[in-house]
Design a protein around this motif. Structure first.
Motif, short mmCIF file in Angstrom:
data_model
loop_
_atom_site.label_atom_id
_atom_site.label_comp_id
_atom_site.label_asym_id
_atom_site.label_seq_id
_atom_site.Cartn_x
_atom_site.Cartn_y
_atom_site.Cartn_z
N PRO A 171 21.08 -12.51 -0.99
CA PRO A 171 22.44 -12.78 -1.49
C PRO A 171 22.50 -13.98 -2.43
CG PRO A 171 22.45 -12.41 0.90
CD PRO A 171 21.03 -12.52 0.48
N SER A 172 21.56 -14.91 -2.28
CA SER A 172 21.58 -16.12 -3.09
C SER A 172 20.99 -15.92 -4.48
CB SER A 172 20.80 -17.23 -2.37
OG SER A 172 19.47 -16.83 -2.12
N ARG A 173 20.40 -14.74 -4.74
CA ARG A 173 19.79 -14.48 -6.04
C ARG A 173 20.54 -13.37 -6.77
NH1 ARG A 173 14.06 -15.83 -6.94
NH2 ARG A 173 14.17 -14.13 -8.46
N ASP A 174 20.61 -13.52 -8.09
CA ASP A 174 21.26 -12.48 -8.89
C ASP A 174 20.34 -11.30 -9.14
OD1 ASP A 174 23.57 -14.00 -9.10
OD2 ASP A 174 22.86 -15.02 -10.92
N ASP A 175 19.03 -11.54 -9.10
CA ASP A 175 18.08 -10.46 -9.34
C ASP A 175 17.15 -10.31 -8.14
OD1 ASP A 175 16.98 -12.94 -9.74
OD2 ASP A 175 15.55 -12.26 -11.27
N ASP A 176 16.54 -9.14 -8.04
CA ASP A 176 15.61 -8.87 -6.94
C ASP A 176 14.22 -9.41 -7.27
OD1 ASP A 176 17.61 -7.51 -5.62
OD2 ASP A 176 17.01 -5.55 -6.39
N VAL A 177 13.45 -9.67 -6.23
CA VAL A 177 12.03 -9.99 -6.36
C VAL A 177 11.26 -8.70 -6.14
CG1 VAL A 177 10.11 -11.34 -5.48
CG2 VAL A 177 12.42 -12.33 -5.50
N VAL A 178 10.50 -8.28 -7.14
CA VAL A 178 9.85 -6.97 -7.08
C VAL A 178 8.34 -7.15 -7.24
CG1 VAL A 178 9.70 -4.65 -8.04
CG2 VAL A 178 11.90 -5.88 -8.06
N TYR A 179 7.59 -6.75 -6.22
CA TYR A 179 6.14 -6.75 -6.26
C TYR A 179 5.65 -5.32 -6.54
CZ TYR A 179 6.02 -11.35 -3.96
OH TYR A 179 6.18 -12.68 -3.64
N ARG A 180 4.61 -5.22 -7.36
CA ARG A 180 3.92 -3.95 -7.56
C ARG A 180 2.61 -4.02 -6.79
NH1 ARG A 180 5.93 -5.70 -12.26
NH2 ARG A 180 3.93 -6.60 -12.92
N LEU A 181 2.41 -3.09 -5.87
CA LEU A 181 1.29 -3.16 -4.94
C LEU A 181 0.33 -1.99 -5.11
CD1 LEU A 181 3.27 -3.96 -1.66
CD2 LEU A 181 2.44 -5.58 -3.38
N GLN A 182 -0.93 -2.27 -4.81
CA GLN A 182 -1.94 -1.25 -4.62
C GLN A 182 -2.57 -1.52 -3.25
OE1 GLN A 182 -3.91 -2.04 -8.63
NE2 GLN A 182 -4.20 0.15 -8.46
N LEU A 183 -2.55 -0.50 -2.40
CA LEU A 183 -2.97 -0.66 -1.01
C LEU A 183 -4.09 0.32 -0.70
CD1 LEU A 183 0.63 -0.57 0.50
CD2 LEU A 183 -0.62 -2.62 -0.20
N SER A 184 -5.13 -0.17 -0.05
CA SER A 184 -6.18 0.74 0.43
C SER A 184 -6.69 0.22 1.77
CB SER A 184 -7.33 0.84 -0.58
OG SER A 184 -8.01 -0.40 -0.71
N SER A 185 -7.04 1.14 2.65
CA SER A 185 -7.56 0.75 3.96
C SER A 185 -8.39 1.89 4.53
CB SER A 185 -6.42 0.40 4.94
OG SER A 185 -5.64 1.53 5.23
N VAL A 186 -9.24 1.55 5.48
CA VAL A 186 -10.03 2.54 6.20
C VAL A 186 -10.16 2.06 7.65
CG1 VAL A 186 -12.22 1.42 5.56
CG2 VAL A 186 -12.20 3.83 6.20
N PRO A 187 -9.97 2.95 8.63
CA PRO A 187 -10.04 2.52 10.04
C PRO A 187 -11.41 1.94 10.40
CG PRO A 187 -9.08 4.72 9.85
CD PRO A 187 -9.64 4.38 8.50
N THR A 188 -11.40 0.93 11.26
CA THR A 188 -12.64 0.31 11.75
C THR A 188 -12.52 0.15 13.27
OG1 THR A 188 -11.69 -1.86 11.21
CG2 THR A 188 -13.21 -0.89 9.61
N PRO A 189 -12.70 1.23 14.02
CA PRO A 189 -12.46 1.18 15.47
C PRO A 189 -13.31 0.15 16.20
CG PRO A 189 -12.72 3.45 14.68
CD PRO A 189 -13.10 2.56 13.55
N ALA A 190 -14.50 -0.17 15.69
CA ALA A 190 -15.38 -1.09 16.39
C ALA A 190 -15.01 -2.56 16.14
CB ALA A 190 -16.83 -0.85 15.96
N ASP A 191 -14.12 -2.81 15.20
CA ASP A 191 -13.73 -4.18 14.86
C ASP A 191 -12.63 -4.64 15.81
OD1 ASP A 191 -12.93 -6.59 13.73
OD2 ASP A 191 -13.09 -5.86 11.67
N THR A 192 -12.90 -5.67 16.59
CA THR A 192 -11.91 -6.16 17.55
C THR A 192 -10.86 -7.06 16.92
OG1 THR A 192 -13.33 -8.04 18.13
CG2 THR A 192 -13.58 -6.03 19.43
N LEU A 193 -11.06 -7.45 15.65
CA LEU A 193 -10.12 -8.37 14.99
C LEU A 193 -9.06 -7.65 14.18
CD1 LEU A 193 -12.63 -11.09 13.73
CD2 LEU A 193 -11.11 -11.22 15.70
N SER A 194 -9.35 -6.45 13.71
CA SER A 194 -8.42 -5.71 12.87
C SER A 194 -8.65 -4.22 13.06
CB SER A 194 -8.60 -6.09 11.40
OG SER A 194 -7.80 -5.28 10.55
#
Length: 405
Positions: free
Chosen positions: A40-63
């Motif tokens: 509400p405090s801004r007149d314009d939006d903040v717009v990010y353009r993203l590229q996302l990639s991931s692959v499952p890692t079942p053996a990783d206990t951190l992620s």
């Protein structure tokens, strides 16, 4: 069937469980997204353009997955960009011309999810006072935009189901921009006040996310709206699973902006990487990984614009002259200024090579600052790495050469 009909809560939990399982089972994920923040405090939006990639890692206990998150943002001073990559206990983050990195083999604390004081007490062998550990997300699960990946959406849904402040709806069949979809709504209430509303649309065929809308503190002066719109990525670059593949994605960032010498400190007992560089006389010098040298060889990575470069050259030559073991020297200058490189080394002697524009070699070795002296045996295996310059350099190098025979 009769029991299920009499137990709608069972059906709801089962439906959410299917959604969570579907998100967790998404194979390699590649998408682009538009991430819009409205305040509400801004007149314009903040717009990010993203590229996302991931692959499952079942053996990783951190992620639950390895990932690469890339973003672009237009600012009054021009476009800016950044990225974060995580795999196998290693996280790299680039923004504002700085490349920072974290490694569990170096310091596990940034990846910890427990109270830091409790973590330090346990690792020190102490017995901390009994208490419930305060959860503190590690860098791998708190980095910006990671919550947009399928595996992390599944994680957040699990947390909502376990949190009494949240109410999660039964998945509803719908459409999202013409695509058959499943929609899940979740609201968070604190002391009777609505503080968060979230809706998630997933592709009904494969559970990949299509859209996310979030309203924080609705109808208040601190209200914030986030809208994420996904699209299938046309270029499936894939998710880096080791440093070499990540460097291949961002060679300039690693060459110019890496702040840590973590990697070069850990290349001992590994082959010197392949490199092809121009010599000061306009020829090309090539070394293939796995090839041997004529003799034990010193590779000196030098930025001649910094201090002590001439002293380093003097001391390395003194060590070679005093050594009972014959050794060659490769002067790998990270500058493109031939005159400055030649001024730093002076007359090249037999057994020496002066190479120009060696930033790619420094990058592939993992050097973040200069000078660096790499001592290799005649089979081109790295045996010692010396960072920086000090007055004991001749003695240290002389002792190292003696062990290279």
């Amino acid at each position: 069937m009769v029991l299920a009909a009499l137990s709608p809560l069972c059906l709801q939990a089962r439906g959410i469980a299917d959604i969570i399982e579907g998100l967790s089972s998404v194979p390699e994920f590649n998408a682009t997204a538009t991430y819009t923040v409205t305040l509400p405090s801004r007149d314009d939006d903040v717009v990010y353009r993203l590229q996302l990639s991931s692959v499952p890692t079942p053996a990783d206990t951190l992620s639950p997955c390895a990932y690469l998150l890339r973003w672009e943002l237009d600012t009054p001073s021009g476009p800016t960009e950044g990225w974060t990559s995580y795999f196998n206990g290693n996280l790299y983050r680039y923004r504002d011309h700085r490349l920072r990195e974290y490694h569990t083999s170096w310091d596990a604390m940034p990846f910890s999810t427990a109270d830091p004081a409790l973590f330090h007490a346990v690792t020190a062998g102490q017995s901390p006072a009994p208490k419930t550990p305060r959860r503190q997300p590690g860098v791998q699960e708190s980095t910006q935009f990671v919550e947009l990946l399928p595996a992390y959406i599944a994680r957040d849904l699990r947390k909502m189901l376990a949190d009494t402040l949240y109410t999660v709806s039964d998945p509803q069949e719908t459409t999202c921009d013409g695509t058959p979809a499943l929609r899940v709504d979740a609201v968070m209430d604190v002391r009777g006040e609505r503080v968060r509303e979230q809706s998630i649309w997933l592709d009904a065929s494969d559970y990949t996310p299509l859209r996310i809308d979030i309203e924080s503190n609705p109808a208040s002066i601190t209200e914030q709206s986030i809208s994420v719109r996904y699209a299938k990525a046309a270029d499936k670059q894939g998710t880096p699973l080791n440093e070499e593949s990540l460097i291949a994605c961002y060679p300039e960032h690693f060459a110019k902006y890496r702040e840590s010498n973590f990697r070069i400190e850990n290349i001992r007992d590994t082959p010197l990487p392949t490199f092809t560089l121009p010599t000061a006389t306009g020829e090309r010098y090539t070394h293939q990984k796995g090839d041997s040298f004529r003799a034990p060889t010193i590779v000196a990575l030098i930025d001649p614009t910094t201090g002590f470069s001439s002293e380093l050259v003097r001391d390395l030559r003194a060590a070679v002259d005093q050594s009972p073991v014959e050794a060659d020297i490769i002067w790998a200058m990270v500058t493109t200024n031939h005159d400055l490189a030649e001024e730093t080394t002076g007359q090249i002697r037999p057994g020496e090579h002066l190479l120009i524009n060696a930033r790619s070699l420094a990058r592939d070795c993992g050097a973040a600052s200069y000078p660096v002296v790499i001592l290799t045996s005649s089979d081109a295996m790295v045996k010692n790495v010396i960072l920086g310059y000090n007055t004991d350099l001749p003695t240290v190098v002389l002792q190292s050469i003696a062990l290279l025979k």
